[in-house]
Design a protein around this motif. Structure first.
Motif, PDB file in Angstrom:
ATOM      1  N   HIS A  63      24.314  46.792  25.280  1.00 30.18           N
ATOM      2  CA  HIS A  63      23.444  46.265  26.334  1.00 30.18           C
ATOM      3  C   HIS A  63      22.757  47.400  27.082  1.00 30.18           C
ATOM      4  O   HIS A  63      23.381  48.394  27.435  1.00 30.18           O
ATOM      5  N   THR A  64      21.466  47.217  27.352  1.00 31.68           N
ATOM      6  CA  THR A  64      20.713  48.172  28.170  1.00 31.68           C
ATOM      7  C   THR A  64      20.436  47.509  29.509  1.00 31.68           C
ATOM      8  O   THR A  64      19.725  46.493  29.568  1.00 31.68           O
ATOM      9  N   PRO A  65      21.017  48.020  30.579  1.00 29.97           N
ATOM     10  CA  PRO A  65      20.837  47.385  31.887  1.00 29.97           C
ATOM     11  C   PRO A  65      19.435  47.608  32.438  1.00 29.97           C
ATOM     12  O   PRO A  65      18.830  48.653  32.230  1.00 29.97           O
ATOM     13  N   SER A  66      18.891  46.608  33.100  1.00 28.64           N
ATOM     14  CA  SER A  66      17.596  46.760  33.760  1.00 28.64           C
ATOM     15  C   SER A  66      17.821  47.192  35.199  1.00 28.64           C
ATOM     16  O   SER A  66      18.914  47.017  35.762  1.00 28.64           O
ATOM     17  N   GLY A  67      16.804  47.755  35.809  1.00 29.73           N
ATOM     18  CA  GLY A  67      16.917  48.228  37.192  1.00 29.73           C
ATOM     19  C   GLY A  67      16.157  49.524  37.364  1.00 29.73           C
ATOM     20  O   GLY A  67      15.535  50.047  36.437  1.00 29.73           O
ATOM     21  N   SER A  68      16.256  50.059  38.590  1.00 36.43           N
ATOM     22  CA  SER A  68      15.586  51.322  38.905  1.00 36.43           C
ATOM     23  C   SER A  68      16.648  52.402  39.072  1.00 36.43           C
ATOM     24  O   SER A  68      17.580  52.260  39.886  1.00 36.43           O
ATOM     25  N   TYR A  69      16.487  53.469  38.342  1.00 36.33           N
ATOM     26  CA  TYR A  69      17.479  54.548  38.315  1.00 36.33           C
ATOM     27  C   TYR A  69      16.745  55.884  38.444  1.00 36.33           C
ATOM     28  O   TYR A  69      15.546  55.933  38.751  1.00 36.33           O
ATOM     29  N   ALA A  70      17.497  56.940  38.200  1.00 36.68           N
ATOM     30  CA  ALA A  70      16.918  58.286  38.198  1.00 36.68           C
ATOM     31  C   ALA A  70      17.715  59.151  37.237  1.00 36.68           C
ATOM     32  O   ALA A  70      18.914  58.919  37.008  1.00 36.68           O
ATOM     33  N   VAL A  71      17.063  60.140  36.658  1.00 36.77           N
ATOM     34  CA  VAL A  71      17.748  61.072  35.761  1.00 36.77           C
ATOM     35  C   VAL A  71      18.773  61.856  36.586  1.00 36.77           C
ATOM     36  O   VAL A  71      18.443  62.436  37.625  1.00 36.77           O
ATOM     37  N   TYR A  72      20.040  61.816  36.152  1.00 38.22           N
ATOM     38  CA  TYR A  72      21.082  62.531  36.890  1.00 38.22           C
ATOM     39  C   TYR A  72      21.742  63.622  36.046  1.00 38.22           C
ATOM     40  O   TYR A  72      22.471  64.471  36.597  1.00 38.22           O
ATOM     41  N   ARG A  73      21.482  63.563  34.734  1.00 38.45           N
ATOM     42  CA  ARG A  73      22.085  64.574  33.869  1.00 38.45           C
ATOM     43  C   ARG A  73      21.213  64.715  32.623  1.00 38.45           C
ATOM     44  O   ARG A  73      20.630  63.733  32.151  1.00 38.45           O
ATOM     45  N   GLN A  74      21.132  65.924  32.091  1.00 39.71           N
ATOM     46  CA  GLN A  74      20.349  66.142  30.878  1.00 39.71           C
ATOM     47  C   GLN A  74      20.976  67.266  30.058  1.00 39.71           C
ATOM     48  O   GLN A  74      21.612  68.169  30.591  1.00 39.71           O
TER      49      GLN A  74
ATOM     50  N   TYR B 148      19.752  63.412  20.695  1.00 37.43           N
ATOM     51  CA  TYR B 148      18.881  64.590  20.744  1.00 37.43           C
ATOM     52  C   TYR B 148      18.255  64.743  22.128  1.00 37.43           C
ATOM     53  O   TYR B 148      17.542  63.864  22.603  1.00 37.43           O
ATOM     54  N   ARG B 149      18.636  65.840  22.818  1.00 39.77           N
ATOM     55  CA  ARG B 149      18.093  66.214  24.119  1.00 39.77           C
ATOM     56  C   ARG B 149      18.121  65.038  25.109  1.00 39.77           C
ATOM     57  O   ARG B 149      17.101  64.654  25.689  1.00 39.77           O
ATOM     58  N   PRO B 150      19.281  64.457  25.332  1.00 40.82           N
ATOM     59  CA  PRO B 150      19.371  63.248  26.168  1.00 40.82           C
ATOM     60  C   PRO B 150      19.119  63.522  27.648  1.00 40.82           C
ATOM     61  O   PRO B 150      19.404  64.604  28.161  1.00 40.82           O
ATOM     62  N   LYS B 151      18.587  62.488  28.316  1.00 45.70           N
ATOM     63  CA  LYS B 151      18.421  62.496  29.769  1.00 45.70           C
ATOM     64  C   LYS B 151      19.094  61.219  30.273  1.00 45.70           C
ATOM     65  O   LYS B 151      18.596  60.114  30.076  1.00 45.70           O
ATOM     66  N   TYR B 152      20.265  61.375  30.926  1.00 43.03           N
ATOM     67  CA  TYR B 152      21.058  60.233  31.368  1.00 43.03           C
ATOM     68  C   TYR B 152      20.520  59.722  32.696  1.00 43.03           C
ATOM     69  O   TYR B 152      20.159  60.490  33.586  1.00 43.03           O
ATOM     70  N   PHE B 153      20.479  58.370  32.809  1.00 42.49           N
ATOM     71  CA  PHE B 153      19.986  57.793  34.063  1.00 42.49           C
ATOM     72  C   PHE B 153      20.957  56.784  34.683  1.00 42.49           C
ATOM     73  O   PHE B 153      20.827  56.463  35.863  1.00 42.49           O
ATOM     74  N   THR B 154      21.946  56.295  33.903  1.00 36.04           N
ATOM     75  CA  THR B 154      22.992  55.433  34.477  1.00 36.04           C
ATOM     76  C   THR B 154      24.196  55.413  33.544  1.00 36.04           C
ATOM     77  O   THR B 154      24.078  55.133  32.351  1.00 36.04           O
TER      78      THR B 154
END
Length: 331
Positions: A254-265, A280-286
């Motif tokens: 499942h991919t959650p909907s909502g507003s987030y921000a990049v917190y880790r990369q 590959y070169r991930p940018k985590y947001f939640t």
């Protein structure tokens, strides 16, 4: 026959005139020798004598003179007729020349029109062939028409690194992203409907504005937004909603909907902690959900929950920035 008779009559007149002239001359010469004084009646008497000797009367002479005048009139009439014929022939030649020139000019214009039509038809055929090629472009094709397709995708902001004229994997990603935005079948084939979307300049519109990343789950595309304007559109694949097992536990993709921000990369390749593969070169947001590159981006949801884009797309996102704190809106 009439002319022969006239000439004959003129001959008689000529002879008579000659005799009269000769007789008069002889009489004048004789009398001149004798007395030195010309006689007023001797010429006439002599002429009458000569005419009598020739068997001619004054009426005959008059008739001959009339014939001579008639012959002269006939000759004048013939000369006039000859001149008229010559003028008519000259006019006919001039008209024939003018007609020939007009025909030549008409033929030249017709030939020019025919050449223009042939050129226009050849151009139309070439355009039709070009349109036919563009009407359906499939993966693997090469050529100028593919380069034109790639350049148009670039103009609209669909990710294609270069217009190299080769319909490869990256071009397929761009075409599918366009088809998703336009609500078309997601087969990567550029048919009439996809061509129309290209010609009409179909692009997505930011829903949140500002600067950041937006993920449209319904259309399965990722948008890079700058100052409220979408500057790049990528084909994406999110969680497929199915359950799966990892390390002995059950999860739902499942991919959650909502507003987030990049917190880790991670600027490199990171292996999934659930043993689900490489990111590959991930940018985590939640949580453990990230936007990351992958070699497999189908046209439908297929991930375990992350947002997959192509490796080339992820490289572009890194070059654009998306640092820690960049907004990520999922809807």
């Amino acid at each position: 026959m009439r002319r022969k008779m006239t000439i004959g009559t003129l001959g008689v007149v000529a002879v008579a005139a000659a005799l009269v002239t000769a007789s008069g001359s002889e009489a004048r010469e004789t009398r001149a020798e004798a007395s030195g004084t010309p006689s007023a009646t001797s010429g006439t008497e002599r002429s009458d004598g000569v005419m009598s000797a020739a068997g001619l009367t004054p009426a005959d002479l008059e008739t001959a003179l009339d014939a001579r005048r008639a012959a002269e009139r006939e000759r004048v009439a013939e000369r006039r007729a000859d001149a008229a014929r010559a003028a008519e022939e000259a006019r006919a030649r001039a008209e024939a020349k003018a007609a020939a020139q007009a025909r030549a000019e008409t033929e030249a214009r017709a030939e020019a029109r025919a050449e223009a039509r042939a050129e226009a038809e050849a151009k139309a055929r070439a355009e039709a062939e070009r349109e036919a090629r563009l009407a359906e472009i499939t993966p693997g094709e090469q050529g100028e028409h593919v380069a034109e397709l790639q350049e148009r995708l670039r103009q609209l902001g669909y990710q294609v690194t270069s217009a190299d004229g080769v319909y490869g994997a990256e071009t397929w990603q761009g075409v599918v992203a366009l088809q998703k935005v336009a609500g078309l079948g997601r087969d990567g084939v550029v048919g009439p409907a996809t061509r129309k979307a290209l010609d009409n300049g179909v692009v997505p519109v930011s829903r949140h504005g500002g600067t950041g990343i937006e993920v449209d789950l319904g259309r399965q595309v990722l948008l890079v937004v700058e100052n409220g304007k979408v500057i790049r559109t990528f084909n994406a694949s999110s969680g497929n909603g199915e359950s799966y097992e990892a390390l002995g536990a059950r999860y739902v993709a499942h991919t959650p909907s909502g507003s987030y921000a990049v917190y880790r990369q991670v600027d490199g390749i990171r292996e999934s902690s659930l043993d689900l593969g490489s990111l590959y070169r991930p940018k985590y947001f939640t949580g453990g959900i990230a936007v990351h590159g992958s070699p497999s981006i189908p046209a439908y949801p297929a991930s375990h929950g992350c947002i997959r884009v192509s490796n080339a797309a992820m490289d572009w996102i890194w070059s654009w920035g998306a640092p820690i704190g960049t907004p990520v809106h999922v809807y």
